[in-house]
Structures are given as C-alpha cells and as structure tokens.
Design a protein around this motif. Structure first.
Motif, short mmCIF file in Angstrom:
data_model
loop_
_atom_site.label_atom_id
_atom_site.label_comp_id
_atom_site.label_asym_id
_atom_site.label_seq_id
_atom_site.Cartn_x
_atom_site.Cartn_y
_atom_site.Cartn_z
N ARG A 18 3.78 10.35 -9.41
CA ARG A 18 3.29 10.43 -10.80
C ARG A 18 2.33 11.62 -10.96
O ARG A 18 2.35 12.30 -12.01
CB ARG A 18 2.57 9.12 -11.16
CG ARG A 18 1.97 9.09 -12.57
CD ARG A 18 3.04 9.18 -13.61
NE ARG A 18 2.49 9.07 -14.95
CZ ARG A 18 1.88 10.05 -15.62
NH1 ARG A 18 1.71 11.24 -15.02
NH2 ARG A 18 1.42 9.87 -16.84
N ASN A 19 1.52 11.89 -9.99
CA ASN A 19 0.53 12.95 -10.09
C ASN A 19 1.06 14.33 -9.74
O ASN A 19 0.61 15.34 -10.30
CB ASN A 19 -0.67 12.64 -9.18
CG ASN A 19 -1.43 11.40 -9.62
OD1 ASN A 19 -1.49 11.08 -10.80
ND2 ASN A 19 -2.00 10.69 -8.65
N GLU A 20 2.03 14.38 -8.83
CA GLU A 20 2.45 15.68 -8.29
C GLU A 20 3.61 16.35 -9.02
O GLU A 20 3.64 17.57 -9.12
CB GLU A 20 2.79 15.54 -6.80
CG GLU A 20 1.57 15.26 -5.92
CD GLU A 20 1.92 15.24 -4.44
OE1 GLU A 20 3.12 15.40 -4.11
OE2 GLU A 20 1.00 15.07 -3.63
N TRP A 21 4.56 15.56 -9.52
CA TRP A 21 5.71 16.25 -10.10
C TRP A 21 6.18 15.71 -11.44
O TRP A 21 7.02 16.34 -12.10
CB TRP A 21 6.88 16.28 -9.12
CG TRP A 21 7.47 14.94 -8.75
CD1 TRP A 21 7.23 14.23 -7.62
CD2 TRP A 21 8.43 14.16 -9.50
NE1 TRP A 21 7.96 13.06 -7.60
CE2 TRP A 21 8.72 13.00 -8.75
CE3 TRP A 21 9.08 14.34 -10.72
CZ2 TRP A 21 9.61 12.02 -9.19
CZ3 TRP A 21 9.98 13.36 -11.17
CH2 TRP A 21 10.23 12.21 -10.39
N SER A 56 0.82 -1.20 0.00
CA SER A 56 0.00 0.00 0.00
C SER A 56 0.86 1.26 0.00
O SER A 56 0.60 2.21 -0.76
CB SER A 56 -0.92 0.00 1.23
OG SER A 56 -1.73 1.15 1.26
N ASN A 57 1.90 1.29 0.83
CA ASN A 57 2.82 2.44 0.87
C ASN A 57 3.47 2.66 -0.48
O ASN A 57 3.60 3.80 -0.96
CB ASN A 57 3.90 2.22 1.93
CG ASN A 57 3.39 2.30 3.34
OD1 ASN A 57 2.28 2.80 3.58
ND2 ASN A 57 4.17 1.81 4.30
N LEU A 58 3.90 1.56 -1.09
CA LEU A 58 4.59 1.63 -2.38
C LEU A 58 3.69 2.20 -3.47
O LEU A 58 4.08 3.11 -4.21
CB LEU A 58 5.07 0.23 -2.77
CG LEU A 58 5.78 0.08 -4.12
CD1 LEU A 58 7.09 0.87 -4.11
CD2 LEU A 58 6.03 -1.39 -4.42
N VAL A 59 2.48 1.69 -3.55
CA VAL A 59 1.54 2.15 -4.58
C VAL A 59 1.14 3.59 -4.35
O VAL A 59 1.03 4.38 -5.29
CB VAL A 59 0.31 1.22 -4.61
CG1 VAL A 59 -0.75 1.78 -5.57
CG2 VAL A 59 0.71 -0.19 -5.04
N GLN A 60 0.93 3.96 -3.09
CA GLN A 60 0.56 5.35 -2.78
C GLN A 60 1.67 6.32 -3.20
O GLN A 60 1.40 7.37 -3.80
CB GLN A 60 0.27 5.49 -1.29
CG GLN A 60 -1.04 4.87 -0.85
CD GLN A 60 -1.32 5.12 0.63
OE1 GLN A 60 -1.19 6.25 1.10
NE2 GLN A 60 -1.69 4.09 1.35
N LEU A 61 2.92 5.97 -2.88
CA LEU A 61 4.03 6.86 -3.21
C LEU A 61 4.23 6.95 -4.72
O LEU A 61 4.46 8.04 -5.27
CB LEU A 61 5.31 6.39 -2.55
CG LEU A 61 6.52 7.32 -2.68
CD1 LEU A 61 6.23 8.67 -2.02
CD2 LEU A 61 7.77 6.68 -2.09
#
Length: 324
Positions: free
Chosen positions: A165-168, A155-160
C-alpha cells in the motif's frame, strides 16, 4: 478427485483469463439489472407480486411504481459501506503494525486465545457458531494451531499489505493494471501468509480488505460462487470442471473453490469493479475509490444469494466443510 490448490496452469494464462472475462462482461449487466430490480435482493420481484395477486383471486395485473434507479443505487451503496464499516475498527486496532510489534508479539498465547478468539469478529463468530457442524474442522484446527505460527502469519500478512500500500499503490493507475502478473499478488498465496485450516484465502483476504478496501478485495465464499455464475459455469478449457468449484466425485460433494488463488481472484475483481463503475455512472452514481471493493463485495454477494437454492443443492451431500 479435483484438487484446486493445484489449480490448472491454463487458469493463469492471459488468453484464458481474457476468454473468461469476455464471458463475464456479457453476464454482468444482467445481474446488475437484477440487483437494481430487487434492490439488492431485499424486495419482492414483480413476478412474485403477480403470483401473490393471482393466489388471492385478483384478475388484474398489479401496478408497480416506477423505480428511481439512481436513488436505489445510492441507497445500496450507502448500505454496503455502512455494513463494511461495522466492526471495522476492531480489525484496524488489532491489525495495526505498532500494536502487533509492541503489544501482541510479547505474548503470542494471549494473541491467539484472547485477541484472535474473542476480538476478531470473523474468527469469533466462526468459533461460536456451534450449531454449524461443518465448522467443526475449523474449530479443531484453531484449537491445535501453534500460537507463535498464527502470530507470525498475521504479522507477515499485515506487514506485506502495508508495504504494498505504501510503496507502489497509485489510486489512478491501479485499475489500469492489465495482467495478473502485473498485479503481482501471488506472494499472498504463499506459506508465510497461510496457517492451513485457520488462516486461509478467505480469512486472510478479509483481514486486509478491512484495512485497505481500495486495494484488496474480499475473497469470500459468496464471491467465489459469484465468479462461477458470472462465468456461466463454463470450463474454458479446464480438464476437470469450472476453476471456481471444488469437486469430490467419490463423495458427491461440490463446494466453492476455497483454495482459489487470491492473485487471480483479485485481478478478476479489478475488472468487474471497472465494469460496475461504468454501469453505476450511467445512472449518475459515482463509486468512491477509497471504498473500491465494497460495492463489488455487495454485488458478488447478491449474485451468490440469488442462486442459493442451487448452491444448497450442490452442497447437500457434503460430509465435511472447510472454512477459511
């Protein structure tokens, strides 16, 4: 004993990275030409054809048909994408933020023993490969791993991966990143994103590579071996040996460095991809950005496979094998 999880500090220094890269730049075109000549390792090389002709009594050099390099590269690119897309949907469905949060989080035991064990291809195939005794350590580690920890790490891996991908991420600027520090993938090597013996550098990179191949390269075993050969096996100031190897002098074993930092690997991957893009372009072939690291994965795999006899010899005395 050489412990690459405590990789020498020099490997992170930009001067050192540039020296390694200067060597790689000189070597890449040679392997790229071999990649073309052997059609990705799938055809018999001309020298082998000549050997066969002599064996069967021919005194004439066999004529080889001229190769259409552009068509070869287009076909190899198409095949690499097709291979990549195979089973990708399994990863996308399971490693989806909504699925993890709303479905799998409710029953972490089922997530481990059904979803990871049976539905994630790279884990399923590893667990089922009972003939490969070197994978016994992975099977043992998976069986004893805490279900809650495995879910948390995934879960941590997918969230990061999604967050970055979305932020920068900017597709036109990504390849212009100039330093490993600016890339900033160090966090992915941290404990919050690792389940030792089960979800290590290789498997975690495979997960996010299947989600966003334009941003995250696949740090496979073959890929690390490929960097060893692209760097001409040199130390570049490292005290022990090549940073891409794991050496145990007491047991006489040599493996690819399965602890190799994902941040460093990814930075070299970007540099190699940019060089490959230029080589493809010379033959009139454009590499699709949405699949950025897919042709790279195919190329690195080819390099490792072209040295398979030597790799097998280096690993021959191995008493155990750690799979990530």
């Amino acid at each position: 004993m050489y412990y690459p999880n405590n990789i020498e500090e020099i490997c992170y220094e930009q001067d050192h990275i540039e020296k390694v890269w200067d060597e790689m730049k000189q070597v890449i075109p040679t392997y790229f030409q071999q990649y073309i000549d052997t059609e990705g390792g799938n055809s018999i090389q001309e020298s082998e054809i000549e050997k066969l002709a002599v064996k069967f009594g021919s005194t004439c050099k066999p004529k080889s048909k001229p190769k259409d390099t552009k068509k070869i590269l287009e076909r190899l690119l198409k095949e690499s994408i097709k291979h990549y897309e195979k089973e990708r949907l399994d990863y996308q469905d399971i490693l989806h933020l909504e699925s993890l949060e709303k479905e799998y989080k409710k029953d972490v035991n089922s997530f481990k023993n059904t979803v990871l064990r049976n539905n994630i291809p790279i884990i399923r195939k590893t667990l089922q490969n009972k003939q490969a005794k070197e994978l016994d350590k992975f099977r043992a580690a998976f069986n004893t791993a805490q279900a809650g920890q495995l879910f948390e790490v995934v879960s941590n891996l997918v969230q990061l991966a999604n967050q970055w991908r979305n932020e920068w991420y900017e597709e036109n600027e990504f390849e212009e990143i100039e330093t490993c520090y600016d890339l900033g993938y160090y966090e992915l090597d941290g404990e919050a994103y690792t389940a030792y013996g089960v979800i290590g550098g290789g498997i975690k990179s495979h997960f996010i590579y299947k989600l966003f191949p334009e941003m995250y390269p696949n740090r496979s075993r073959e890929a690390v071996w490929a960097l060893y050969y692209l760097s001409s096996k040199k130390r570049f100031g490292c005290k022990e040996d090549s940073q891409f190897l794991m050496i145990n002098a007491s047991e006489g074993t040599t493996q690819q460095n399965y602890f190799y930092p994902y941040a460093l690997f990814s930075f070299y991957a970007i540099r190699i991809f940019k060089h490959l893009k230029e080589l493809y372009a010379k033959h009139g072939v454009s590499l699709p950005i949405e699949y950025r690291f897919v042709p790279l994965d195919s190329f690195l795999s080819f390099i490792a496979r072209s040295h398979q006899p030597e790799i097998d010899d280096l690993k021959e005395k191995a008493k155990s094998y750690h799979y990530e």
